[in-house]
Design a protein around this motif. Structure first.
Motif, PDB file in Angstrom:
ATOM      1  N   PHE A  70      14.283   8.478   4.229  1.00 44.69           N
ATOM      2  CA  PHE A  70      13.325   8.060   5.251  1.00 44.69           C
ATOM      3  C   PHE A  70      13.786   8.603   6.603  1.00 44.69           C
ATOM      4  CE2 PHE A  70      11.984   5.245   1.976  1.00 44.69           C
ATOM      5  CZ  PHE A  70      10.703   4.788   2.309  1.00 44.69           C
ATOM      6  N   ILE A  71      12.924   9.392   7.252  1.00 45.13           N
ATOM      7  CA  ILE A  71      13.244  10.017   8.533  1.00 45.13           C
ATOM      8  C   ILE A  71      12.244   9.516   9.569  1.00 45.13           C
ATOM      9  CG2 ILE A  71      13.572  12.198   9.758  1.00 45.13           C
ATOM     10  CD1 ILE A  71      13.804  13.514   6.909  1.00 45.13           C
ATOM     11  N   PRO A  72      12.674   8.664  10.526  1.00 47.89           N
ATOM     12  CA  PRO A  72      11.736   8.142  11.527  1.00 47.89           C
ATOM     13  C   PRO A  72      11.378   9.213  12.552  1.00 47.89           C
ATOM     14  CG  PRO A  72      13.947   7.387  12.014  1.00 47.89           C
ATOM     15  CD  PRO A  72      14.040   8.143  10.715  1.00 47.89           C
ATOM     16  N   MET A  73      10.140   9.170  13.024  1.00 47.52           N
ATOM     17  CA  MET A  73       9.693  10.110  14.045  1.00 47.52           C
ATOM     18  C   MET A  73       9.201   9.345  15.268  1.00 47.52           C
ATOM     19  SD  MET A  73       7.773  13.180  11.995  1.00 47.52           S
ATOM     20  CE  MET A  73       6.195  12.374  12.134  1.00 47.52           C
ATOM     21  N   GLY A  74       9.438   9.915  16.454  1.00 46.55           N
ATOM     22  CA  GLY A  74       8.884   9.359  17.684  1.00 46.55           C
ATOM     23  C   GLY A  74       9.538   8.080  18.158  1.00 46.55           C
ATOM     24  N   LEU A  75      10.745   7.789  17.669  1.00 44.99           N
ATOM     25  CA  LEU A  75      11.437   6.570  18.076  1.00 44.99           C
ATOM     26  C   LEU A  75      12.760   6.960  18.706  1.00 44.99           C
ATOM     27  CD1 LEU A  75      11.386   3.430  18.012  1.00 44.99           C
ATOM     28  CD2 LEU A  75      12.637   3.567  15.866  1.00 44.99           C
TER      29      LEU A  75
ATOM     30  N   VAL B 150       3.337   5.325   7.536  1.00 45.38           N
ATOM     31  CA  VAL B 150       3.138   4.755   8.861  1.00 45.38           C
ATOM     32  C   VAL B 150       3.307   3.252   8.704  1.00 45.38           C
ATOM     33  CG1 VAL B 150       1.565   4.480  10.803  1.00 45.38           C
ATOM     34  CG2 VAL B 150       1.586   6.629   9.509  1.00 45.38           C
ATOM     35  N   CYS B 151       4.438   2.748   9.157  1.00 48.80           N
ATOM     36  CA  CYS B 151       4.833   1.362   8.880  1.00 48.80           C
ATOM     37  C   CYS B 151       4.601   0.482  10.102  1.00 48.80           C
ATOM     38  CB  CYS B 151       6.298   1.301   8.469  1.00 48.80           C
ATOM     39  SG  CYS B 151       6.673   2.223   6.959  1.00 48.80           S
TER      40      CYS B 151
ATOM     41  N   ARG C 199       5.703  -1.743  17.872  1.00 59.24           N
ATOM     42  CA  ARG C 199       4.772  -0.700  17.444  1.00 59.24           C
ATOM     43  C   ARG C 199       5.162  -0.125  16.094  1.00 59.24           C
ATOM     44  NH1 ARG C 199       6.923   4.410  18.593  1.00 59.24           N
ATOM     45  NH2 ARG C 199       8.763   4.434  19.959  1.00 59.24           N
ATOM     46  N   PRO C 200       4.238   0.585  15.447  1.00 60.10           N
ATOM     47  CA  PRO C 200       4.561   1.191  14.150  1.00 60.10           C
ATOM     48  C   PRO C 200       5.589   2.309  14.294  1.00 60.10           C
ATOM     49  CG  PRO C 200       2.179   1.056  14.489  1.00 60.10           C
ATOM     50  CD  PRO C 200       2.821   0.761  15.809  1.00 60.10           C
ATOM     51  N   ILE C 201       6.220   2.633  13.178  1.00 62.98           N
ATOM     52  CA  ILE C 201       7.106   3.795  13.088  1.00 62.98           C
ATOM     53  C   ILE C 201       6.562   4.715  12.001  1.00 62.98           C
ATOM     54  CG2 ILE C 201       9.431   4.640  12.640  1.00 62.98           C
ATOM     55  CD1 ILE C 201      10.557   2.016  13.549  1.00 62.98           C
ATOM     56  N   ASP C 202       6.489   6.003  12.321  1.00 69.50           N
ATOM     57  CA  ASP C 202       6.094   7.009  11.342  1.00 69.50           C
ATOM     58  C   ASP C 202       7.354   7.535  10.652  1.00 69.50           C
ATOM     59  OD1 ASP C 202       3.582   6.678  12.449  1.00 69.50           O
ATOM     60  OD2 ASP C 202       3.751   8.440  13.744  1.00 69.50           O
ATOM     61  N   PHE C 203       7.395   7.450   9.325  1.00 67.77           N
ATOM     62  CA  PHE C 203       8.527   7.966   8.564  1.00 67.77           C
ATOM     63  C   PHE C 203       8.065   9.144   7.705  1.00 67.77           C
ATOM     64  CE2 PHE C 203       9.704   3.497   9.169  1.00 67.77           C
ATOM     65  CZ  PHE C 203      11.051   3.581   9.510  1.00 67.77           C
ATOM     66  N   VAL C 204       8.787  10.241   7.766  1.00 62.36           N
ATOM     67  CA  VAL C 204       8.644  11.305   6.774  1.00 62.36           C
ATOM     68  C   VAL C 204       9.595  10.971   5.628  1.00 62.36           C
ATOM     69  CG1 VAL C 204       9.021  13.747   6.285  1.00 62.36           C
ATOM     70  CG2 VAL C 204       7.942  13.062   8.422  1.00 62.36           C
TER      71      VAL C 204
ATOM     72  N   THR D  94      18.831   2.833  -6.402  1.00 59.67           N
ATOM     73  CA  THR D  94      19.251   1.751  -5.518  1.00 59.67           C
ATOM     74  C   THR D  94      18.098   0.786  -5.278  1.00 59.67           C
ATOM     75  OG1 THR D  94      20.910   3.102  -4.394  1.00 59.67           O
ATOM     76  CG2 THR D  94      20.065   1.190  -3.197  1.00 59.67           C
ATOM     77  N   TRP D  95      18.323  -0.483  -5.544  1.00 59.85           N
ATOM     78  CA  TRP D  95      17.305  -1.499  -5.260  1.00 59.85           C
ATOM     79  C   TRP D  95      17.193  -1.677  -3.747  1.00 59.85           C
ATOM     80  CZ3 TRP D  95      13.975  -3.070  -8.752  1.00 59.85           C
ATOM     81  CH2 TRP D  95      14.334  -3.084 -10.110  1.00 59.85           C
ATOM     82  N   HIS D  96      15.971  -1.650  -3.233  1.00 59.81           N
ATOM     83  CA  HIS D  96      15.773  -1.800  -1.788  1.00 59.81           C
ATOM     84  C   HIS D  96      14.410  -2.415  -1.515  1.00 59.81           C
ATOM     85  CE1 HIS D  96      12.942   1.651  -1.472  1.00 59.81           C
ATOM     86  NE2 HIS D  96      13.660   2.140  -2.468  1.00 59.81           N
ATOM     87  N   ALA D  97      14.299  -3.039  -0.357  1.00 61.56           N
ATOM     88  CA  ALA D  97      13.007  -3.560   0.086  1.00 61.56           C
ATOM     89  C   ALA D  97      12.186  -2.414   0.648  1.00 61.56           C
ATOM     90  CB  ALA D  97      13.205  -4.637   1.149  1.00 61.56           C
ATOM     91  N   PRO D  98      10.854  -2.529   0.631  1.00 62.72           N
ATOM     92  CA  PRO D  98      10.047  -1.545   1.355  1.00 62.72           C
ATOM     93  C   PRO D  98      10.484  -1.507   2.816  1.00 62.72           C
ATOM     94  CG  PRO D  98       8.666  -2.942  -0.031  1.00 62.72           C
ATOM     95  CD  PRO D  98      10.043  -3.541  -0.055  1.00 62.72           C
TER      96      PRO D  98
END
Length: 320
Positions: free
Chosen positions: A143-148, A89-90, A262-267, A251-255
């Motif tokens: 990363f799969i966003p939900m509710g967006l 939950v980001c 608002r926040p995004i919920d990622f599975v 793969t190097w990546h940022a968080p």
């Protein structure tokens, strides 16, 4: 003490997240018919995945939309991994106000990111400091966003990635060996391989053994080796709610970074073996003590909060 490396002072513009632009870093999961990239010129599009009718003809099923890699057989511990599914939950990130700078992104040197000419005043510019990168050397991570919603203009997320430098560059950049060495995946040639290359097989016209399992993988899914991130070629992409993203193994990546209201919920789907340094490795980016800033992503948004694309295909030429 956390592993760190010196960071150059550069500003990175935001690109549109498309399968073609992101191909070297992983994959983008999206509906091919409704994706932003579907409207791009043909050279910037990838062929859609194979599809079949499903659910008694009421659905289209796209096949193999993402490649999942489990490379833990290469891990030093040899501890097997299992598939795991977590939720992140980001919350939206705090951005800092824009300040003019002489820093320029090395890979987009033709962009005037700090042009002070008077514009139409419709866009707001803020800055995002990139202070840490991580990688998962033996697994993909989706990363799969939900509710967006795809049409949500008030909340998006950024995907920030960097190529991997050759291992030899670690000593040049930090005067020390790579911080997280991983095994050399080059397979020693057996006597069978040597003789197979020397003459054709008895029942085949081939003069060499079949390609290794790694050579058959997409480039983004192959092991990246122990090298540090290539910070001068770091890239930032903006994604909509209708896009999921798969980071290739290593793969190097940022968080994950949420921009907006608002926040995004990622599975999040990946493999893990619960050996900390094999599941996740981090690098802290330390700007020079005399530098006013390190690596910064410029975030331009319109009045509704929609992040603007300023580099690559689909970019807009907006002036502040």
């Amino acid at each position: 003490m956390p592993t760190s490396m010196p960071a150059p002072s550069i500003r990175i513009p935001i690109e549109l997240l498309t399968p073609t632009a992101f191909a070297q870093f992983g994959g983008v999961i999206e509906n091919p018919a409704a994706a932003p990239s579907a409207k791009l010129p043909i050279p910037h599009r990838m062929p859609p995945p194979d599809s079949v009718n499903a659910n008694q003809g009421s659905a289209t099923k796209y096949l193999h939309v993402s490649h999942m890699s489990n490379l833990y057989s290469l891990a030093p511990s040899k501890k097997p991994a299992r598939a795991v599914m977590n939720m992140f939950v980001c919350a939206p990130r705090d951005l800092k106000p824009h300040e003019p700078s002489q820093s320029m992104p090395s890979s987009w040197g033709d962009l005037e990111l700090d042009d002070d000419d008077e514009g139409n005043g419709e866009f707001n510019r803020q800055l995002l400091d990139v202070s840490i990168l991580e990688r998962h050397p033996f697994t993909t991570q989706t990363f799969i966003p939900m509710g967006l919603s795809q049409t949500d203009r008030h909340t998006q997320y950024l995907v920030i990635v960097a190529p991997t430098l050759p291992a030899s560059a670690s000593r040049r950049n930090t005067e020390r060996p790579p911080p997280y060495p991983t095994p050399n995946i080059a397979r020693k040639k057996s006597l069978k391989d040597i003789f197979a290359r020397a003459r054709p097989r008895p029942y085949s016209n081939e003069t060499s053994p079949p390609p290794s399992a790694f050579s058959r993988l997409p480039a983004s899914a192959r092991p990246k080796g122990p090298g540090l991130p290539d910070l001068k070629n770091l890239r930032a992409f903006v994604a909509t709610g209708s896009q999921a993203v798969t980071y290739g193994a290593g793969t190097w990546h940022a968080p994950m970074i949420v921009i907006g209201d608002r926040p995004i919920d990622f599975v999040v789907v990946q493999f893990a073996n619960d050996v900390g340094i094999e599941d996740c490795q981090e690098i802290h980016l330390k700007p020079n003590s005399s530098a006013s800033e390190g690596i910064v992503v410029t975030v331009d948004s319109d009045g509704s909060g929609k992040v603007q694309v300023k580099a690559g295909v689909g970019s807009v030429k907006a002036k502040l």
